[in-house]
Design a protein around this motif. Sequence first.
Motif, PDB file in Angstrom:
ATOM      1  N   ASP A  95       7.373 -10.053  -2.649  1.00 59.84           N
ATOM      2  CA  ASP A  95       7.214  -8.622  -2.554  1.00 59.84           C
ATOM      3  C   ASP A  95       7.903  -8.127  -1.244  1.00 59.84           C
ATOM      4  N   GLN A  96       8.831  -6.903  -1.183  1.00 57.47           N
ATOM      5  CA  GLN A  96       9.472  -6.561  -0.173  1.00 57.47           C
ATOM      6  C   GLN A  96       8.903  -5.494   0.931  1.00 57.47           C
ATOM      7  N   PRO A  97       9.444  -5.444   2.022  1.00 60.14           N
ATOM      8  CA  PRO A  97       8.661  -4.937   3.086  1.00 60.14           C
ATOM      9  C   PRO A  97       8.682  -3.263   3.047  1.00 60.14           C
ATOM     10  N   ASN A  98       9.482  -2.689   2.375  1.00 62.43           N
ATOM     11  CA  ASN A  98       9.668  -1.397   2.468  1.00 62.43           C
ATOM     12  C   ASN A  98       8.598  -0.498   1.532  1.00 62.43           C
ATOM     13  N   THR A  99       7.338  -0.721   1.852  1.00 64.91           N
ATOM     14  CA  THR A  99       6.209   0.145   1.300  1.00 64.91           C
ATOM     15  C   THR A  99       5.855   1.430   2.040  1.00 64.91           C
ATOM     16  N   ALA A 100       4.951   2.304   1.771  1.00 65.83           N
ATOM     17  CA  ALA A 100       4.777   3.570   2.639  1.00 65.83           C
ATOM     18  C   ALA A 100       4.566   3.247   3.902  1.00 65.83           C
ATOM     19  N   THR A 101       3.547   2.118   4.093  1.00 67.27           N
ATOM     20  CA  THR A 101       3.322   1.484   5.416  1.00 67.27           C
ATOM     21  C   THR A 101       4.246   0.236   5.415  1.00 67.27           C
ATOM     22  N   ILE A 118       5.977  -4.481   9.014  1.00 63.08           N
ATOM     23  CA  ILE A 118       6.555  -4.987  10.140  1.00 63.08           C
ATOM     24  C   ILE A 118       5.859  -5.163  11.205  1.00 63.08           C
ATOM     25  N   THR A 119       4.469  -5.366  11.030  1.00 62.17           N
ATOM     26  CA  THR A 119       3.338  -5.623  11.992  1.00 62.17           C
ATOM     27  C   THR A 119       2.649  -6.727  11.573  1.00 62.17           C
ATOM     28  N   GLY A 120       1.776  -7.292  12.104  1.00 58.24           N
ATOM     29  CA  GLY A 120       0.827  -8.221  11.729  1.00 58.24           C
ATOM     30  C   GLY A 120      -0.262  -7.477  10.999  1.00 58.24           C
ATOM     31  N   GLU A 121      -0.667  -6.300  11.480  1.00 60.91           N
ATOM     32  CA  GLU A 121      -1.487  -5.491  10.738  1.00 60.91           C
ATOM     33  C   GLU A 121      -1.097  -4.979   9.362  1.00 60.91           C
ATOM     34  N   ALA A 122      -0.056  -4.802   9.396  1.00 63.96           N
ATOM     35  CA  ALA A 122       0.589  -4.284   7.937  1.00 63.96           C
ATOM     36  C   ALA A 122       0.708  -5.446   7.145  1.00 63.96           C
ATOM     37  N   PHE A 123       0.937  -6.661   7.727  1.00 64.77           N
ATOM     38  CA  PHE A 123       0.955  -7.927   6.669  1.00 64.77           C
ATOM     39  C   PHE A 123      -0.259  -8.108   6.455  1.00 64.77           C
ATOM     40  N   ASP A 124      -1.320  -8.184   7.036  1.00 60.15           N
ATOM     41  CA  ASP A 124      -2.661  -8.561   6.571  1.00 60.15           C
ATOM     42  C   ASP A 124      -3.202  -7.351   5.468  1.00 60.15           C
ATOM     43  N   ARG A 125      -2.747  -6.129   5.829  1.00 56.94           N
ATOM     44  CA  ARG A 125      -3.330  -5.092   4.824  1.00 56.94           C
ATOM     45  C   ARG A 125      -2.544  -5.542   3.412  1.00 56.94           C
ATOM     46  N   LYS A 126      -1.246  -5.638   3.373  1.00 58.50           N
ATOM     47  CA  LYS A 126      -0.743  -6.001   2.049  1.00 58.50           C
ATOM     48  C   LYS A 126      -1.185  -7.376   1.600  1.00 58.50           C
ATOM     49  N   ALA A 127      -1.728  -8.345   2.374  1.00 58.69           N
ATOM     50  CA  ALA A 127      -2.099  -9.542   2.000  1.00 58.69           C
ATOM     51  C   ALA A 127      -3.409  -9.274   1.325  1.00 58.69           C
ATOM     52  N   GLY A 143      13.280   3.284   2.105  1.00 57.65           N
ATOM     53  CA  GLY A 143      12.064   3.481   3.020  1.00 57.65           C
ATOM     54  C   GLY A 143      12.573   3.471   4.282  1.00 57.65           C
ATOM     55  N   GLY A 144      13.316   3.824   4.971  1.00 57.71           N
ATOM     56  CA  GLY A 144      13.788   3.840   6.420  1.00 57.71           C
ATOM     57  C   GLY A 144      13.794   2.359   7.131  1.00 57.71           C
ATOM     58  N   MET A 145      14.329   1.359   5.985  1.00 57.12           N
ATOM     59  CA  MET A 145      14.715   0.215   6.530  1.00 57.12           C
ATOM     60  C   MET A 145      15.817  -0.091   7.357  1.00 57.12           C
ATOM     61  N   PRO A 168       0.897  -1.169   0.074  1.00 57.38           N
ATOM     62  CA  PRO A 168      -0.067  -0.061   0.055  1.00 57.38           C
ATOM     63  C   PRO A 168       0.790   1.168  -0.060  1.00 57.38           C
ATOM     64  N   GLY A 169       0.395   2.296  -0.598  1.00 54.71           N
ATOM     65  CA  GLY A 169       0.748   3.725  -0.491  1.00 54.71           C
ATOM     66  C   GLY A 169       1.396   4.472  -1.591  1.00 54.71           C
ATOM     67  N   ASP A 170       1.853   3.657  -2.527  1.00 57.50           N
ATOM     68  CA  ASP A 170       2.311   4.256  -3.964  1.00 57.50           C
ATOM     69  C   ASP A 170       1.789   3.619  -4.947  1.00 57.50           C
ATOM     70  N   ALA A 171       0.378   3.809  -5.128  1.00 57.75           N
ATOM     71  CA  ALA A 171      -0.454   3.098  -6.397  1.00 57.75           C
ATOM     72  C   ALA A 171      -0.018   3.689  -7.687  1.00 57.75           C
ATOM     73  N   HIS A 172       0.394   5.079  -7.462  1.00 53.87           N
ATOM     74  CA  HIS A 172       0.642   5.629  -8.826  1.00 53.87           C
ATOM     75  C   HIS A 172       1.924   5.266  -9.406  1.00 53.87           C
ATOM     76  N   LYS A 173       2.804   4.326  -8.641  1.00 56.16           N
ATOM     77  CA  LYS A 173       3.974   3.936  -9.305  1.00 56.16           C
ATOM     78  C   LYS A 173       3.608   2.505  -9.771  1.00 56.16           C
ATOM     79  N   GLU A 174       3.131   1.469  -9.026  1.00 57.32           N
ATOM     80  CA  GLU A 174       2.787   0.156  -9.298  1.00 57.32           C
ATOM     81  C   GLU A 174       1.549  -0.075  -8.624  1.00 57.32           C
TER      82      GLU A 174
END
Length: 433
Positions: A87-93, A96-105, A148-150, A62-68
């Motif tokens: 897919d790698q973890p350094n998206t806009a969100t 690094i958490t279960g909530e973020a994982f579920d959102r990406k899934a 991405g601050g990783m 999530p976060g940068d749908a204008h790119k891809e």
Amino acid sequence: MSTLLRDARLADGRRCDVRVESGTIAAVADTADPAPADRVVDADGRLLLPGAIDAHVHFRAPGDAHKETWTTGSRSAAAGGVTTVVDQPNTATPTITGEAFDRKAELAAASHVDYGINGGVTEEWDPDSLLDRPLFALGEVFLADSTGGMGIDTDRFAAAVDRAADADVTVTVHAEDATRFDETARDSDAGEVGRDADAARWSQYRPAAAEAAAVEQAVEIGAAAGAEIHIAHTSTPEGVDAAADGGATCEATPHHLFLSRENATELGTYGRMNPPLRSEARREALWERLRDGTIDIVATDHAPHTIAEKETSLCDAPSGVPGVETMLPLLLERARRGKITYERVRDVTAANVADVFDLPAKGRIAAGNDADLVLVDPERTREIRGDDLHSKCGWTPFEGMTGVFPSLTMVRGTVVYEDGAFVGDAVGENVRG
């Protein structure tokens, strides 16, 4: 639905019939398969490969749908013969958490190819946050604050590797030692924009020594924890050798294999990526290590940005280039010209990737495996043009090069791309369930 691919040529030169039933490869027969099938594809001696597994993509959601997006990125993958992406973890969100994982899934459900979702580690990472999600599944951590601050320190990295070792999963590492970056080179921005900028300065800013030093540190920490370490996008022969000497696996990207600082003037900010382009001598040395087996896999680090975002100064432009659709076509063209074997292409894009990341049903054309298949005619080549590709960013650093593109791509027995057109709805599934 059953499918019979008749008279296909495998990477090792064998001619065979391949039967697909219920999403898996039911049989690989050296003699003609006489049994009926719902669909028969006459391969007529064309090359049949296991679908490529790209273990390093950034689909930006999530976060940068204008790119891809997962739709555009996965379609680009399918058109290039890639049937699984990680897919790698350094998206806009960051993931690094279960909530973020579920959102990406949830977003990844729109994928036309199978996928893995990497978990990451930041300075704010809480080890307990990983208890209820497979965040280390195909996980990635960074030793340099590169994207991405990783970035994390070595103590946090060691703690994360310990957890990965306990979970028995491979950890992918972006290995650059930020303490060795040359800030004077970065700050010498002459103000050129886009293709008028000199991307070679980015190579001076992030020197080769920074990679080798970080690789050595990563494999040492991994060995102490008993963890499996995989080094992402190695750009130098020194980095590759350090990984091999330390018992780690490593990958090279198409842009480090096909481009060098000699292309930096032409590419400008479009040639800025992390790690940066290296010398022509180092590029050729990577090829030697790819051919002789020292480099384990090829992965794209597909990192799309819009043209507008790249049209700024070198220091302000985002790092990264698209590549998921052109990886296999570029390698197949090199094989067509006898510079690498088809078997080696098969291994570095499929079989070895499945081994490194523990995907036993992927990567090989064998009975019982997922029917992830790619049919190509090596004699049908075409010029690579950004306008013809399917990534949302609309450009490629490989403009004008020659590639061998698939005529058919199948994911677990379902045709998703055929003769230049996408077929059906999204069928992608999480490779970790």
